[in-house]
Scaffold this active site. Structure first.
Site, mmCIF file in Angstrom:
data_model
loop_
_atom_site.group_PDB
_atom_site.id
_atom_site.type_symbol
_atom_site.label_atom_id
_atom_site.label_comp_id
_atom_site.label_asym_id
_atom_site.label_seq_id
_atom_site.Cartn_x
_atom_site.Cartn_y
_atom_site.Cartn_z
ATOM 1 N N MET A 1 -8.281 4.413 1.382
ATOM 2 C CA MET A 1 -7.733 4.747 0.065
ATOM 3 C C MET A 1 -8.564 4.111 -1.042
ATOM 4 S SD MET A 1 -5.017 6.589 0.618
ATOM 5 C CE MET A 1 -4.009 6.535 -0.846
ATOM 6 N N GLY A 2 -8.966 2.861 -0.828
ATOM 7 C CA GLY A 2 -9.733 2.179 -1.878
ATOM 8 C C GLY A 2 -8.858 1.731 -3.045
ATOM 9 N N ASN B 1 -11.643 -1.562 2.330
ATOM 10 C CA ASN B 1 -12.165 -0.409 1.582
ATOM 11 C C ASN B 1 -12.632 -0.716 0.167
ATOM 12 O OD1 ASN B 1 -11.534 1.430 3.761
ATOM 13 N ND2 ASN B 1 -9.397 1.019 3.232
ATOM 14 N N TYR C 1 4.319 -0.405 8.241
ATOM 15 C CA TYR C 1 3.820 0.690 7.412
ATOM 16 C C TYR C 1 3.651 1.938 8.285
ATOM 17 C CZ TYR C 1 1.107 3.078 3.744
ATOM 18 O OH TYR C 1 0.675 3.968 2.783
ATOM 19 N N ASP D 1 3.962 1.837 -1.766
ATOM 20 C CA ASP D 1 4.393 2.098 -3.144
ATOM 21 C C ASP D 1 3.444 1.340 -4.077
ATOM 22 O OD1 ASP D 1 5.670 2.721 -5.453
ATOM 23 O OD2 ASP D 1 7.608 1.842 -4.922
ATOM 24 N N LYS D 2 2.281 1.923 -4.272
ATOM 25 C CA LYS D 2 1.205 1.196 -4.955
ATOM 26 C C LYS D 2 1.540 0.857 -6.403
ATOM 27 C CE LYS D 2 -2.479 2.970 -2.037
ATOM 28 N NZ LYS D 2 -2.835 1.713 -1.396
ATOM 29 N N LYS E 1 -3.067 -12.544 2.055
ATOM 30 C CA LYS E 1 -3.063 -11.572 3.167
ATOM 31 C C LYS E 1 -4.452 -11.500 3.789
ATOM 32 C CE LYS E 1 -1.797 -6.865 4.435
ATOM 33 N NZ LYS E 1 -1.135 -5.631 4.016
ATOM 34 N N GLY F 1 0.790 -1.226 0.000
ATOM 35 C CA GLY F 1 0.000 0.000 0.000
ATOM 36 C C GLY F 1 0.817 1.267 0.000
ATOM 37 N N SER G 1 -8.582 -6.054 2.226
ATOM 38 C CA SER G 1 -8.727 -4.603 2.323
ATOM 39 C C SER G 1 -10.161 -4.280 2.699
ATOM 40 C CB SER G 1 -8.408 -3.942 0.976
ATOM 41 O OG SER G 1 -7.074 -3.569 0.946
HETATM 42 C C1 FMN Z 1 -2.406 4.417 3.808
HETATM 43 C C2 FMN Z 1 -2.409 2.917 3.833
HETATM 44 C C3 FMN Z 1 -2.608 2.217 2.645
HETATM 45 C C4 FMN Z 1 -2.632 0.826 2.668
HETATM 46 N N1 FMN Z 1 -2.817 0.154 1.491
HETATM 47 C C5 FMN Z 1 -2.817 -1.200 1.499
HETATM 48 C C6 FMN Z 1 -2.959 -1.927 0.292
HETATM 49 O O1 FMN Z 1 -3.018 -1.381 -0.805
HETATM 50 N N2 FMN Z 1 -3.002 -3.281 0.388
HETATM 51 C C7 FMN Z 1 -2.894 -3.947 1.591
HETATM 52 O O2 FMN Z 1 -2.952 -5.167 1.657
HETATM 53 N N3 FMN Z 1 -2.706 -3.275 2.728
HETATM 54 C C8 FMN Z 1 -2.676 -1.932 2.712
HETATM 55 N N4 FMN Z 1 -2.470 -1.265 3.879
HETATM 56 C C9 FMN Z 1 -2.308 -2.042 5.125
HETATM 57 C C10 FMN Z 1 -0.830 -2.290 5.456
HETATM 58 O O3 FMN Z 1 -0.192 -3.011 4.435
HETATM 59 C C11 FMN Z 1 -0.710 -3.073 6.771
HETATM 60 O O4 FMN Z 1 -1.263 -4.364 6.610
HETATM 61 C C12 FMN Z 1 -1.419 -2.390 7.914
HETATM 62 O O5 FMN Z 1 -1.285 -0.990 7.833
HETATM 63 C C13 FMN Z 1 -0.937 -2.865 9.283
HETATM 64 O O6 FMN Z 1 0.434 -2.579 9.451
HETATM 65 P P1 FMN Z 1 0.965 -1.271 10.271
HETATM 66 O O7 FMN Z 1 0.223 -1.265 11.590
HETATM 67 O O8 FMN Z 1 2.438 -1.478 10.405
HETATM 68 O O9 FMN Z 1 0.612 -0.099 9.442
HETATM 69 C C14 FMN Z 1 -2.454 0.120 3.888
HETATM 70 C C15 FMN Z 1 -2.223 0.840 5.062
HETATM 71 C C16 FMN Z 1 -2.195 2.216 5.056
HETATM 72 C C17 FMN Z 1 -1.967 2.945 6.344
#
Ligand code: FMN
Length: 372
Positions: free
Chosen positions: A121-122, A194, A332, A73-74, A233, A71, A192
């Site tokens: 984000m979606g 969203n 993240y 580096d999309k 995941k 998420g 996800s």
């Molecule tokens: C802004 C943002 C965008 C994210 N986008 C994705 C995504 O595209 N795909 C996904 O599987 N997880 C996405 N995540 C979730 C993270 O990969 C991760 O699983 C989650 O944030 C928990 O880890 P953290 O507590 O270290 O952030 C996103 C998280 C954030 C904050």
């Protein structure tokens, strides 16, 4: 320097919409990714190397076990720069079959008291086909070819918003075919919160159909070579019995590992709930993510590796994740709050734990030494 100068400036600049900070940073990193001398300077200042950190998981060699979660580096525009910052691997994406803009902004919210984020984000991204064309025409940056900054890259695949749930399999297969040449592993995102109904793909029958099809397609794409690993995941909001189903399906379909967890829709225990819809990440997620990794590890009994992710905000959280049974970890939210220094902090602490033969790390030590 990050927490004293860079973060306050960035956070102030993007008070109304935290995504502004994200785009500013991404633009710098994407630019740096094409400037080898700059990459070398970034790597010299940030990356922390110790052969004892290296490990082999699902057939890939990781220079250290701290990865960047999906998420950030999309579109995979800054991979070499993220490697130079010291990550041991990066999960690019989530990518969908069709390009999509994601939800209207603002769609990221900071919860500083909780060191957390809420995002809806979606899955905005350029789409698998466009990303594949760009990657095919981008020369591999010099730094990505140098052993010190060469890291495994995963591509995370998700369902396009416009694709009905019963056509999801084709959506994932399309993205897998396009991105197969450019990844070392692939993560199937069914968690996800969203994308409407996406999480229903975690149910036993649809998950078996999806993972079975993706694993078979990876084997076909591999030809005579070893297929690249497919991971799945999962959400932290699954019940234990739903996790039992995921385990059964994962073992039956031959996936390479499980990434646990994505963001949560649960809001309990927050100091301040801003009342925004979306997935919560960061510290408040730590306990639940840890409990799920422990449960997975107990029930998988070593049959599949686990990537632990959720609320890891420092060396102690990281060690707890490894103690719980994670083979690798991802971060993240703590990267957003603490900057790249957290990667080095965790890796340094791991080296100390390995050197002092703390029980959870003794085996890694032997494993890493045997690969030197
Ligand atoms: C802004 C943002 C965008 C994210 N986008 C994705 C995504 O595209 N795909 C996904 O599987 N997880 C996405 N995540 C979730 C993270 O990969 C991760 O699983 C989650 O944030 C928990 O880890 P953290 O507590 O270290 O952030 C996103 C998280 C954030 C904050």
């Amino acid at each position: 320097m990050f927490t004293v100068i860079v973060r306050p400036a960035l956070f102030r600049l993007s008070r109304r919409d935290p995504e502004i900070a994200h785009h500013l940073i991404m633009r710098q990193l994407a630019l740096a990714a094409h400037l080898p001398p700059l990459l070398r300077i970034i790597a010299a200042a940030n990356a922390y190397h110790d052969p004892r950190l290296a490990r082999e998981v699902f057939g890939l060699r990781f220079p250290n076990p701290v990865g960047l979660a999906g998420g950030f580096d999309k579109n995979g525009r800054a991979l070499a720069a993220l490697a130079a910052l010291g990550f041991g691997f990066v999960e690019a994406g989530g990518v969908t079959r069709f390009p999509q803009p994601g939800q209207p902004r603002p769609r990221i919210f900071r919860l500083p008291q909780d060191e957390a984020l809420i995002n809806r984000m979606g899955l905005p991204n350029e789409g698998a086909a466009a990303i594949a064309v760009r990657l095919a025409h981008t020369p591999r940056p010099v730094a990505a070819r140098e052993p010190r900054t060469r890291i495994p890259i995963g591509w995370q695949l998700a369902k396009s918003k416009v694709t009905p749930l019963d056509e999801a399999v084709d959506d994932y297969l399309f993205s897998l075919r396009k991105l197969y040449p450019f990844g070392d592993y692939f993560t199937i995102n069914v968690s996800s919160p969203n994308t409407p109904d996406l999480v229903r793909l975690q149910e036993r029958a649809p998950l078996a159909a999806l993972l079975g099809a993706v694993v078979r397609e990876a084997a076909r794409l591999a030809g005579p070579n070893r297929p690249k690993p497919i991971l799945v995941k999962i959400s932290p909001d699954l019940t234990w019995s739903a996790i039992d189903d995921v385990i059964a399906v994962a073992l039956a379909t031959g996936v390479g590992g499980i990434v646990a967890t994505n963001t949560t829709t649960d809001r309990s225990g927050l100091h301040h709930d801003p009342g925004e819809a979306g997935g919560l990440s960061g510290r408040p997620l730590a306990q639940r993510a840890l409990a799920i990794v422990r449960y997975l590890s107990d029930h998988l009994a070593g049959q599949l590796p686990i990537i632990g992710v959720g609320g890891i905000a420092g060396p102690d959280d990281a060690k707890r994740m490894f103690d719980a049974g994670a083979a690798l970890i991802q971060i993240y939210t703590s990267f957003i709050y603490q900057g790249p220094g957290i990667i080095k902090d965790i890796n340094r602490a791991l080296v100390r734990a390995i050197a002092s033969r703390e029980p959870a790390f003794a085996s890694e030590r032997e494993e890493s030494l045997s690969h030197e």
